[in-house]
Every structure is written in structure tokens, then in C-alpha cells.
Write an enzyme that holds these catalytic residues in place. Structure first.
Site, PDB file in Angstrom:
ATOM      1  N   SER A  54      78.322 -45.052  94.369  1.00 38.45           N
ATOM      2  CA  SER A  54      78.472 -44.636  95.603  1.00 38.45           C
ATOM      3  C   SER A  54      79.899 -44.287  95.937  1.00 38.45           C
ATOM      4  O   SER A  54      80.089 -43.522  97.088  1.00 38.45           O
ATOM      5  CB  SER A  54      78.100 -45.643  96.953  1.00 38.45           C
ATOM      6  OG  SER A  54      78.603 -46.602  96.725  1.00 38.45           O
ATOM      7  N   ASP A  92      78.754 -50.545  88.917  1.00 39.37           N
ATOM      8  CA  ASP A  92      77.617 -49.504  88.179  1.00 39.37           C
ATOM      9  C   ASP A  92      78.173 -48.839  87.028  1.00 39.37           C
ATOM     10  O   ASP A  92      79.039 -48.283  86.857  1.00 39.37           O
ATOM     11  CB  ASP A  92      77.510 -48.546  89.466  1.00 39.37           C
ATOM     12  CG  ASP A  92      76.410 -48.928  90.532  1.00 39.37           C
ATOM     13  OD1 ASP A  92      75.502 -49.992  90.017  1.00 39.37           O
ATOM     14  OD2 ASP A  92      76.178 -48.245  91.688  1.00 39.37           O
ATOM     15  N   LYS A 122      75.761 -52.901  86.674  1.00 37.99           N
ATOM     16  CA  LYS A 122      74.379 -52.543  87.231  1.00 37.99           C
ATOM     17  C   LYS A 122      73.819 -51.259  86.514  1.00 37.99           C
ATOM     18  O   LYS A 122      74.520 -50.410  86.252  1.00 37.99           O
ATOM     19  CB  LYS A 122      74.467 -52.354  88.723  1.00 37.99           C
ATOM     20  CG  LYS A 122      73.028 -52.247  89.272  1.00 37.99           C
ATOM     21  CD  LYS A 122      73.061 -52.517  90.623  1.00 37.99           C
ATOM     22  CE  LYS A 122      73.745 -51.531  91.537  1.00 37.99           C
ATOM     23  NZ  LYS A 122      73.341 -50.028  91.567  1.00 37.99           N
ATOM     24  N   GLU A 191      65.906 -50.709  96.275  1.00 38.89           N
ATOM     25  CA  GLU A 191      66.300 -49.712  97.165  1.00 38.89           C
ATOM     26  C   GLU A 191      65.065 -48.837  98.021  1.00 38.89           C
ATOM     27  O   GLU A 191      64.363 -48.213  97.319  1.00 38.89           O
ATOM     28  CB  GLU A 191      67.511 -48.815  96.673  1.00 38.89           C
ATOM     29  CG  GLU A 191      67.923 -47.959  97.807  1.00 38.89           C
ATOM     30  CD  GLU A 191      69.320 -47.050  97.264  1.00 38.89           C
ATOM     31  OE1 GLU A 191      69.698 -46.312  98.085  1.00 38.89           O
ATOM     32  OE2 GLU A 191      69.668 -47.449  96.101  1.00 38.89           O
TER      33      GLU A 191
END
Length: 273
Positions: A54, A92, A122, A191
Site C-alpha cells: 500500500s 509484502d 506476506k 480483507e
């Protein structure tokens, strides 16, 4: 109130997250992408810091998470790790660095661990990326899974709406969660899925389930720190609770600074050498 840095310096590990689930203690997780923010989060007592892709959105201004590169993720992760004393730091693996190629996945994970000092990675997806997860785990790298709305697949979905409302997709999600646990993932992010389904997943597996837009009946929660602090205002999903309005605070501070400079009120004699 004393900070966690001064009262509880016990390092958070994947084992401790499992113990937290076992005793019913919720896990608090936030994103961070730089030294200063990570230092605040760690000192406040956050359990897990996610160096999320993100960063592509909130740090670089991209519309999706897809453009961010492995080198950029390592840069952000390195900055975060330098600040952290207590929290578990998960990074990530970005889009294009593990899907469909387990050798590339292993190479990417090893680079993240060696170059940033992160504590785990992740990866988004279930059965489709099993081979890559197995390969990364074989090198001793802890892996957190990610199911439900997977932003790296946004062009496949075509929308950011809630996932797994239909029975077939919900059943696949449960099966993928069990698969990730059996494969060796230490936790899973869910999510933007229905709360009842998230509860079923949390009860169906023994590893921690961290929710974002997945209701209260999971083992922990994660938010993007810029959203939670009100630095970003465009993103307003139902699941987001803003704990501050830093956009307004910062804007006011900058406007006051500009005004003082223009009026020659800053610096004063006391602020000069």
C-alpha cells in the site's frame, strides 16, 4: 502513560502471535513505510507492523499496489526495521515477484530478509500460489497469507467490493485458509469479506486470522496507518475508523508557518543565533 518501549520490551515473534490467539488476546497490526512512523508505532506498543505494498498508494500516489517494485519495498522495509525494538515486521512481496514462479518467489523473499532485516513476508492468494509459498517456507522465511480481497489482483476482480458473498467463493476461501495453514503459514490476513465468513475461517484454522473489513470475530485487526490517522481522506470504506484528523492538523500547522514567514514573525530574535 508510559510507552510500551519502557514497560514491555519483550520481542513479538510468530510464536507469540500464536500464543495470543490461543489465549484469546487480540492482535493489533498497522502499516508503516518509514523510520519516523515506525518508531511511533513501535513505541506505542503495536504488535505487528506491516510494510505493505500500500506504500504504492499512500507514499507514491499510485492508483493501485501493482507499480511498486521489490527494490522499493526493500527500501521502505529497511527504514522501518531500523526503528523497531519490539514489533514483528512483516513485508509484502510485491506484485510480479512471486506469482507463477517459485524460484523468483524464493529469490524475492531472501532479498527482503537479507537486505531489510524484516521478520517475515506476506503473499496474496491461496492454492494458486501454493508452490511459491512452499518454496519460501523451505528457506525458513515466515509467511503470512492474504485472502479475500487481494489488491494485487484488482484488475482480475475489477472492483474493490466485498469478496466471497457467493457460496462457491466462500467455500474456496475456507479451503484456501486451511491449505495455507497446512502449508505452514503462521497467520492469514482476511480483507473485505462478510463478518460471518471471517468468523468461520478463524474457527476453522488454528493460526491467527487478522482482519481488515472482516468484522470483529477474528484474532486481530490491521489498518493502513495513513487512513487510521486521517492523513488520507479520499479513502472512506465502511470498515475504516479514523482515530485522528491529521490532515486538518497538518494543514493548519503549514498555513500558520506560511503566515508567520510572510509576516516576518518567524524566526524571532529568540529563535535566531
Amino acid at each position: 502513560m508510559p510507552s510500551a518501549r519502557s514497560t514491555n520490551l519483550k520481542k513479538i515473534t510468530t510464536h507469540q502471535l500464536q500464543e495470543m490467539k490461543n489465549r484469546g488476546e487480540k492482535i493489533a497490526m498497522l502499516t508503516a513505510y518509514d523510520y519516523s512512523m515506525a518508531k511511533i508505532l513501535d513505541g506505542s506498543g503495536i504488535d505487528v507492523i506491516l510494510v505493505g505494498d500500500s506504500a504504492s498508494n499512500v507514499m507514491a500516489g499510485n492508483d493501485t499496489t501493482l507499480p511498486i517494485t521489490l527494490d522499493q519495498m526493500i527500501y521502505h522495509a529497511t527504514s522501518v526495521v531500523r526503528a523497531v525494538v519490539r514489533a514483528l515486521v512483516i513485508v509484502d512481496i510485491p506484485f510480479g515477484s512471486y506469482q507463477g514462479n517459485s524460484t523468483e518467489a524464493l529469490r524475492s523473499a531472501i532479498r527482503i530478509m537479507k537486505e531489510s532485516g524484516g521478520h517475515g513476508v506476506k503473499m496474496e492468494g491461496g492454492s494458486e500460489i501454493k508452490e511459491s509459498i512452499v518454496r519460501v517456507l523451505s528457506a525458513g522465511v515466515p509467511v503470512m497469507g492474504h485472502l479475500g480481497l487481494t489488491p494485487q489482483s484488482i484488475f482480475k476482480f475489477g472492483t474493490y467490493t466485498v469478496r466471497a458473498r457467493e457460496e462457491a467463493e466462500a467455500q474456496k476461501l475456507i479451503e484456501d485458509a486451511k491449505l495455507l495453514e497446512e502449508t505452514g503459514c503462521f497467520a492469514i490476513v482476511l480483507e473485505k469479506i462478510p463478518a460471518k465468513l471471517a468468523k468461520k475461517v478463524a474457527e476453522a484454522v488454528s493460526i491467527p486470522i487478522i482482519g481488515i473489513g472482516a468484522g470483529p470475530d477474528v484474532d486481530g485487526q490491521v489498518l493502513v496507518v495513513h487512513d487510521m490517522l486521517g492523513i488520507t481522506k479520499e479513502f472512506q470504506p465502511r470498515f475504516l475508523r479514523r482515530y485522528a484528523d491529521l490532515d486538518s492538523v497538518m494543514t493548519s500547522a503549514v498555513e500558520n508557518y506560511i503566515d508567520d514567514v510572510k509576516k516576518n514573525d518567524f524566526p524571532t530574535q529568540e529563535e535566531s543565533y
